[in-house]
Design an enzyme around this catalytic site. Structure first.
Site, short mmCIF file in Angstrom:
data_model
loop_
_atom_site.label_atom_id
_atom_site.label_comp_id
_atom_site.label_asym_id
_atom_site.label_seq_id
_atom_site.Cartn_x
_atom_site.Cartn_y
_atom_site.Cartn_z
N HIS A 179 9.07 -10.89 5.27
CA HIS A 179 10.38 -10.25 5.31
C HIS A 179 11.11 -10.80 6.53
CE1 HIS A 179 9.58 -6.41 2.72
NE2 HIS A 179 9.13 -7.50 2.14
N CYS A 188 12.14 -2.14 6.15
CA CYS A 188 11.16 -1.48 5.27
C CYS A 188 10.01 -0.92 6.12
CB CYS A 188 10.62 -2.49 4.24
SG CYS A 188 9.48 -3.68 4.96
N CYS A 219 8.02 -3.70 8.05
CA CYS A 219 8.72 -4.22 9.21
C CYS A 219 8.87 -3.16 10.30
CB CYS A 219 10.06 -4.79 8.78
SG CYS A 219 9.88 -6.21 7.67
N GLU A 236 12.16 -9.49 9.43
CA GLU A 236 11.62 -9.15 10.73
C GLU A 236 10.23 -9.76 10.95
OE1 GLU A 236 14.11 -5.65 9.16
OE2 GLU A 236 12.74 -7.12 8.35
N ASP A 281 10.94 -7.06 -4.08
CA ASP A 281 10.97 -7.05 -2.62
C ASP A 281 10.84 -5.65 -2.06
OD1 ASP A 281 11.34 -9.01 -0.37
OD2 ASP A 281 12.87 -7.55 0.16
N ASN A 304 14.01 -13.41 5.41
CA ASN A 304 13.10 -13.11 4.33
C ASN A 304 12.81 -14.42 3.59
OD1 ASN A 304 12.21 -12.40 1.61
ND2 ASN A 304 12.65 -10.29 2.20
N SER A 356 18.38 -2.18 6.77
CA SER A 356 17.42 -1.19 7.24
C SER A 356 16.00 -1.70 7.01
CB SER A 356 17.65 0.12 6.47
OG SER A 356 16.73 1.11 6.86
#
Length: 168
Positions: free
Chosen positions: A70, A99, A102, A72, A162, A59, A97
């Site tokens: 982010h 979002c 992503c 990913e 975020d 991120n 986990s």
């Protein structure tokens, strides 16, 4: 209008594989680097099923002043363009986990497996991934939880930004 889906929280993996535990380390390293940079400590790694690391990211919203970098998406951005067939034989390792953004990127690129470090701090699009045939594995790692707890304690306003929430 569709009713909002119930948040699906993936249960911790009962027997994480050595392969997954080894490969989540790439994402954790990126998250640790992000925290050193005073950014959100979420890291990611795209790893081929034969163990070849295609790329890593973290991120970088704070570092780059970006709305979309982010863990990913940074990983995918840094990898660059690849043939679509490459993604289908990969796992996205992420410390948290994913979002909705992503999650959408993983679905768009046809990534069939997502292994996360934890989902106690935040539960994202796990149910959406599963609805699209993506295998979701939660390693439930204390190291990932500690990274997030330290960050949230130090920078609660950045964390709320975020995840798209108002300051508490």
């Amino acid at each position: 209008m569709l009713a909002p889906k119930e948040v699906v929280k993936t249960a911790p993996a009962q027997n994480p594989t050595e392969f997954d535990l080894a490969n989540i380390r790439h994402a954790i390293f990126q998250a640790e680097q992000g925290l050193r940079e005073k950014g959100v400590p979420i890291g990611a790694a795209l790893v081929r099923n034969d163990g070849v690391v295609i790329g890593v990211g973290r991120n970088r919203r704070v570092q780059l002043g970006s709305a979309t970098r982010h863990g990913e998406t940074d990983c995918l951005h840094l990898i660059g363009r690849l043939p679509a067939s490459v993604y289908k034989d990969c796992t996205m390792y992420t410390t948290l986990s994913p979002c909705t953004m992503c999650t959408g990127a993983m679905i768009l690129f046809g990534i069939k497996r997502c292994v996360m470090g934890e989902n106690d701090t935040f539960t994202g699009g796990e149910g959406i991934l599963q609805d699209h045939g993506v295998e979701v594995v939660n390693l439930n790692l204390d190291s990932c939880k500690k990274l997030m707890a330290e960050f949230i304690e130090r920078f609660p306003d950045v964390w709320n930004e975020d995840i798209g929430e108002e300051d508490q």
